[in-house]
Design an enzyme around this catalytic site. Structure first.
Site, PDB file in Angstrom:
ATOM      1  N   CYS A   1       0.931  -1.182   0.145  1.00  0.00           N
ATOM      2  CA  CYS A   1      -0.041  -0.061  -0.013  1.00  0.00           C
ATOM      3  C   CYS A   1       0.959   1.288   0.045  1.00  0.00           C
ATOM      4  O   CYS A   1       1.832   1.251   0.693  1.00  0.00           O
ATOM      5  CB  CYS A   1      -0.750   0.116   1.144  1.00  0.00           C
TER       6      CYS A   1
ATOM      7  N   GLU B   1      -8.853  -1.116  -2.213  1.00  0.00           N
ATOM      8  CA  GLU B   1      -9.175   0.434  -2.151  1.00  0.00           C
ATOM      9  C   GLU B   1     -10.629   0.435  -1.764  1.00  0.00           C
ATOM     10  O   GLU B   1     -10.698   1.513  -0.894  1.00  0.00           O
ATOM     11  CB  GLU B   1      -9.320   0.696  -3.778  1.00  0.00           C
TER      12      GLU B   1
ATOM     13  N   HIS C   1      -9.941   1.110   1.864  1.00  0.00           N
ATOM     14  CA  HIS C   1      -9.636   2.505   2.341  1.00  0.00           C
ATOM     15  C   HIS C   1     -10.825   3.650   2.573  1.00  0.00           C
ATOM     16  O   HIS C   1     -10.688   4.481   3.282  1.00  0.00           O
ATOM     17  CB  HIS C   1      -8.844   3.125   1.233  1.00  0.00           C
TER      18      HIS C   1
HETATM   19  C1  QAP Z   1      -3.281  -1.632  -3.740  1.00  0.00           C
HETATM   20  O1  QAP Z   1      -1.050  -0.937  -3.908  1.00  0.00           O
HETATM   21  C2  QAP Z   1      -3.067  -3.310  -4.038  1.00  0.00           C
HETATM   22  O2  QAP Z   1       5.153  -0.455  -0.205  1.00  0.00           O
HETATM   23  C3  QAP Z   1      -2.321  -0.794  -4.228  1.00  0.00           C
HETATM   24  O3  QAP Z   1       7.162   1.332  -1.331  1.00  0.00           O
HETATM   25  C4  QAP Z   1      -1.914  -4.035  -3.599  1.00  0.00           C
HETATM   26  O4  QAP Z   1      -0.438   0.425  -5.507  1.00  0.00           O
HETATM   27  C5  QAP Z   1      -3.735  -3.876  -5.067  1.00  0.00           C
HETATM   28  C6  QAP Z   1       3.616   0.431  -3.437  1.00  0.00           C
HETATM   29  C7  QAP Z   1      -1.555  -5.314  -3.558  1.00  0.00           C
HETATM   30  C8  QAP Z   1      -3.531  -5.184  -5.425  1.00  0.00           C
HETATM   31  C9  QAP Z   1      -2.546  -5.956  -4.808  1.00  0.00           C
HETATM   32  C10 QAP Z   1       3.851  -0.023  -2.194  1.00  0.00           C
HETATM   33  C11 QAP Z   1       4.604   1.574  -3.907  1.00  0.00           C
HETATM   34  C12 QAP Z   1       2.415   0.634  -4.091  1.00  0.00           C
HETATM   35  C13 QAP Z   1       4.888   0.491  -1.489  1.00  0.00           C
HETATM   36  C14 QAP Z   1      -0.160  -0.232  -4.433  1.00  0.00           C
HETATM   37  C15 QAP Z   1       6.044   1.231  -2.081  1.00  0.00           C
HETATM   38  C16 QAP Z   1       5.782   1.716  -3.115  1.00  0.00           C
HETATM   39  C17 QAP Z   1       1.033  -0.031  -3.771  1.00  0.00           C
HETATM   40 CO    CO Z   2      -3.618   0.992   0.082  1.00  0.00          CO
END
Ligand code: QAP
Ligand code: CO
Length: 174
Positions: free
Chosen positions: A95, A138, A141
């Protein structure tokens, strides 16, 4: 519009986001800013509350087979409601609001949502795979729920310890 990410343990992430009722320029400006912000920060999904706007709006851009986030795969989802969910799947989630931490989370495998687009038109979407996982993440959230809330007690404790350490190191180097 300049956006900044709200990071855990900021209490603002715990607010319940408000339903969108005006599909106006203000909403469009926010969505237009969220998309490039998400791409620049290496995100695939971003809820408005993560950039300090507690409204029920989110953007998604799931990478294709080549790992590319194509503009035509941008999804804008307003006021989503899950109307059907089936199966179970586990995925290592992260996240943008909980940087550098990833853990396996169990979710429904396929979902159907009703939502509105940026002009207020009602839509239905069937999703599975990574898209279904991302939408559920999401939508959480919007209720003030983070993926770390779904960890077992032991894993959550481990997370809190590791995250505090990481934050101290980040403070030192910034
Ligand atoms: C939510 O997550 C998600 O720790 C979106 O250092 C997660 O975009 C959807 C991110 C898993 C489906 C599967 C996280 C970027 C981005 C980090 C994200 C980071 C840089 C997370
Ligand atoms: Co998130």
């Amino acid at each position: 519009m300049k956006l900044t990410i709200v990071e855990y343990p900021d209490k603002r992430l715990r607010q319940k986001s408000k339903k969108v009722t005006s599909f106006d320029k203000k909403l469009h400006d926010l969505l237009d800013a969220m998309h490039p912000f998400m791409i620049e920060t290496n995100g695939i999904g971003l809820a408005a509350i993560q950039v300090a706007h507690p409204i029920r709006a989110l953007v998604l851009n799931i990478p294709d087979e080549d790992g590319e986030q194509l503009p035509e795969n941008l999804l804008e989802i307003i006021n989503p409601v899950i109307v059907k969910q089936e199966g179970e799947t586990v995925y290592q989630e992260g996240c943008l609001s909980v940087p550098k931490f990833y853990e396996d989370i169990k979710r429904s495998e396929s979902i159907t949502i009703n939502y509105q687009d940026r002009d207020g038109n009602t839509k239905t979407l069937d999703a599975d795979g990574l898209l279904a996982i991302a939408i559920q993440h999401e939508i959480d959230h919007l209720e003030g729920i983070l993926f770390i809330d779904k960890l077992s007690y032991a894993r959550r404790k481990k997370f809190e310890k590791e995250y505090k350490k990481l934050q101290k190191e980040r403070k030192k180097s910034s």
